[in-house]
Design an enzyme around this catalytic site. Structure first.
Site, short mmCIF file in Angstrom:
data_model
loop_
_atom_site.label_atom_id
_atom_site.label_comp_id
_atom_site.label_asym_id
_atom_site.label_seq_id
_atom_site.Cartn_x
_atom_site.Cartn_y
_atom_site.Cartn_z
N ASP A 233 0.84 -1.20 0.00
CA ASP A 233 0.00 0.00 0.00
C ASP A 233 0.88 1.26 0.00
OD1 ASP A 233 -2.36 1.44 0.10
OD2 ASP A 233 -3.10 0.48 1.92
N ASP B 237 -10.49 2.02 -4.10
CA ASP B 237 -10.97 1.57 -2.79
C ASP B 237 -12.46 1.31 -2.78
OD1 ASP B 237 -8.79 1.16 -1.23
OD2 ASP B 237 -8.80 3.15 -0.30
C1 DGJ Z 1 -5.89 1.90 1.76
C2 DGJ Z 1 -6.18 0.73 0.88
O1 DGJ Z 1 -6.56 1.18 -0.38
C3 DGJ Z 1 -7.22 -0.16 1.53
O2 DGJ Z 1 -7.56 -1.21 0.67
C4 DGJ Z 1 -6.67 -0.67 2.82
O3 DGJ Z 1 -5.58 -1.53 2.58
C5 DGJ Z 1 -6.25 0.49 3.70
N1 DGJ Z 1 -5.38 1.42 3.02
C6 DGJ Z 1 -5.55 0.01 4.93
O4 DGJ Z 1 -5.08 1.04 5.69
#
Ligand code: DGJ
Length: 715
Positions: free
Chosen positions: A458, A516
């Site tokens: 991430d 997301d």
């Molecule tokens: C942002 C990501 O896009 C999510 O899928 C998740 O992993 C969160 N961060 C976790 O903090």
């Protein structure tokens, strides 16, 4: 000499005769085999008239446009030797070589290396045409002078013809990435800059110039993408000179690249393609090219824990979730954010890649063992480029925080001022060798202790400081080092969803997280446009809860299942809470995904132009056209009560196909008094030509519903 590179319906002709900077004569449709004499005649015939009030010789579009050649548009290179008063280099050709391949073990049809020299500078331009018609260009500049050379920009450029007068590129936001925007290319420059230290959610992604009205299946199109995960610039320009071009490269800050004598800067690849069959033609070339470079493993159905439990982690809770996942056929269990020491929320603990002894008194072993026992493999979330100020690493090494330490390495531009916090976090200065070694060692320790098949990598903030160039290069180095040490390791690129979806990161990762949002309506458009460059097997697609966490919109299960089928499927939902009928439906969907993934992850993406604007049709047609899977999607209420037949493009026109609806969990909701009569037969059989041009009447879907169709060649 004149170089003619040809592949997959594309020709690229470069006139490198004489001592001037080589001129691009043609990039576009295949010109067929041309003898040296025919190439000479072609190149000679393309010399334009000398315009009024202009340089006294014909203005040509060279492979590196610069002012010294009469070019008054955006230059291919800009910079200056720090003691110089002039910054307009005049280049001459010093070498042009035909080479097999100028990069790694590529499926390159032909490669060219052009070397140019100016007073105190040498430039190398690598040009490759892949077997799939993808043209790549990369430029390197070396300072051959006595004085430091400060590079402002180095962009690869390509000509577009006068008839390419309409532009498409993309914008977006969290979590609505890659939304199209179109405009006429008037005189001037349309520039898309990304200054996020990552491409960002609003990234231009792909810039396409085409004949007016170009669409998914029609029109001539020329498209370009900057294969880089940091700051970048993608642009199109047209001028009163009559010349037009697409260009792109890394976006450099003033002073970011200062080359001492003998030092070289190399640009990222500008990856481009031409098609006379619209955006699907472009997508086909890009997909075949990417697939030939990255052989992915079978795309396992995964469960990601994020929207199921967020930070609420315990062995007991997650073992229960793993059991429910295994029961519906999940093959990979990915533990998302929240497992590290002290990570109770998103305000702390980034940078301490150590398992939390409070949540996980026996480490991750009980969970990992259970996951493996249930026949799944295990994946783990990390965010290696980041640091929370509330972390052991920041307390022990405050100077490793990007911007903090004035003495954090020779390359550092830190002045002790931290960038503004973003999601309560800061960036770890990975360009600092000690910080790099720290995070590398912690990740290696995890990968040695646990059988981790997959890292979800991430990256949740804009840099807002430091050098995006050095940070991006260091991130690539870290990914490359881990991949070299753990060759079976798969990596997913996530950046607050789809903030880092580019062909630079795809060189070293196995999946991108496009957004997301698990809201299926949003996902339909994100998939539609992201798949214009990136093959579906790289695009994570998760089945979320009925009410999407990011939008609050509620969708029926069948729509969510049909949407998450296209891509690399997964689940991001607390499947311990499912009703028996939901569990059965999800199990059937997982089985269907396993049945279709071979097709979905190797075939050609097709997107129909026809029909009511509220009804989208997209699909994947097998490379041999023997089968296909389509989705008919009602995005909103349709204009008309009865919508005309849905056409299914991209099949073999002369073959006969059986088209059968696929029940995914449940049939979609319809608003009608009776089904079209063919529905009672269970299928309909027609030629590919009829399916593409006449189509089939569909059930009248209610808004936000989708019907999946399986298409099989019967003779
Ligand atoms: C942002 C990501 O896009 C999510 O899928 C998740 O992993 C969160 N961060 C976790 O903090």
């Amino acid at each position: 000499m004149i170089h003619h590179l040809r592949a997959a319906g594309t020709s690229f002709v470069l006139d490198a005769r004489g001592t001037g900077v080589p001129v691009v004569i043609h990039w576009g449709s295949d010109l067929g085999a041309l003898s040296p004499a025919a190439l000479d005649a072609l190149a000679d015939s393309q010399v334009p008239a000398v315009g009024p009030s202009s340089i006294d010789s014909p203005l040509r579009q060279s492979i590196l446009p610069v002012m010294a050649d009469g070019w008054s548009g955006r230059p291919g290179i800009a910079g200056h030797h720090e003691s110089a008063t002039s910054c307009a280099p005049a280049f001459v050709l010093s070498a042009d070589e035909l080479i097999e391949a100028v990069s790694l073990a590529d499926p390159v049809e032909a490669g060219l290396r052009i070397t140019l020299a100016a007073a105190s500078l040498e430039v190398r331009v690598d040009i490759e045409l892949s077997r799939d018609g993808v043209l790549r260009q990369r430029i390197a500049v070396t300072n051959t002078g006595d004085d430091t050379y400060s590079l402002a920009s180095l962009d690869a450029t390509l000509p577009i013809p006068a008839r390419a007068r309409e532009l498409l590129d993309f914008t977006g936001r969290w979590p609505r990435e890659r939304q199209p925007q179109r405009r006429d290319l008037a005189n001037g420059t349309w520039t898309r800059d990304s200054r996020h230290g990552r491409p960002g959610h609003d990234n231009a992604f792909l810039m396409v110039a085409g004949t007016p009205g170009f669409a998914f299946r029609t029109g001539e199109v020329w498209g370009a993408h900057v294969a880089w995960s940091g700051d970048q610039r993608l642009w199109a320009e047209s001028g009163s000179t009559g010349l037009g071009l697409l260009g792109g490269g890394e976006l450099l800050d003033p002073g970011e690249v200062r080359l001492a004598t003998g030092e070289t800067y190399e640009s990222p690849w500008l990856v481009s393609a031409y098609s006379d069959a619209g955006l699907d033609g472009l997508a086909g070339s890009f997909h075949r090219f990417i697939r030939s470079r990255r052989a992915l493993s079978t795309r396992k159905v995964m469960l990601n824990t994020w929207e199921a439990v967020y930070f609420d982690q315990s062995a007991e809770r997650l073992i229960e979730l793993a059991d429910a996942a295994a029961d519906v056929g999940v093959e990979r269990f990915v533990l998302d954010d929240g497992w590290m020491i002290g990570r109770t929320d998103d305000r702390r603990a980034l940078g301490d890649w150590i398992v939390d002894p409070v949540k996980w008194p026996d480490g991750l072993h009980p969970l990992v063992d259970h996951v493996l026992d249930r026949g799944m493999d295990f994946g783990l979330w990390v965010e290696p480029e980041m640091v929370s100020l509330d972390s052991a690493v920041a307390r022990e090494h405050p100077d490793w925080v990007l911007g903090a330490g004035a003495d954090s390495g020779a390359d550092s531009d830190a002045d002790g001022t931290l960038p503004l916090p973003w999601r309560f976090q800061q960036v770890l200065d990975l360009a600092n060798p000690e910080a790099f070694a720290h995070v590398h060692a912690q990740l290696v320790a995890l990968l040695r202790e646990y059988p981790i098949a997959y890292l979800k990598w991430d990256q949740n903030r804009d840099l807002l400081g430091g050098s995006a160039h050095r940070h991006t290069a260091a991130t690539y180095r870290l990914m490359d080092a881990l991949r070299a040490e753990f060759p079976a390791l798969e990596i997913e690129s996530c950046s607050s969803g789809g903030g880092r979806v580019d062909l630079g990161v795809i060189e070293r990762t196995d999946r991108v997280w496009p957004s997301d949002t698990n809201d299926s309506l949003e996902r339909q458009s994100i998939y539609r446009w992201t798949a214009g460059l990136v093959p579906p097997e790289f695009l994570g697609a998760h089945l979320g809860a009925a009410t999407a966490h990011t939008t609050g919109r509620t969708h029926e299960l069948s729509f969510r299942l049909a949407t998450a089928l296209f891509g690399h499927a997964g689940i991001e939902w607390d499947v311990t809470t499912l009703e028996p009928h939901e569990r059965d439906a999800v199990g059937e969907w997982v089985a269907a995904y396993k049945r279709y993934r071979g097709l979905l992850h190797s075939g050609d993406v097709v997107r129909s132009d026809a029909g009511d604007a509220a009804r989208w049709v997209h699909g994947v047609v097998a490379a041999d056209a023997a089968s296909a899977l389509f989705a008919v999607v009602a995005m909103t209420a349709t204009r008309d009560a009865v919508v005309g037949p849905a056409t299914l493009p991209g099949l073999d026109p002369d073959a006969l196909y059986r088209v059968e609806p696929v029940r995914l969990g449940a049939w979609p909701r319809v608003v009608q008094d009776a089904m079209p009569p063919w529905w009672a037969e269970g299928s309909v059989t027609m030629t590919g030509r009829v399916l593409a041009s006449v189509g089939i009447p569909m059930p009248l879907l209610a808004p936000e519903q989708a019907l999946v169709l399986e298409v099989t060649r019967v003779e």
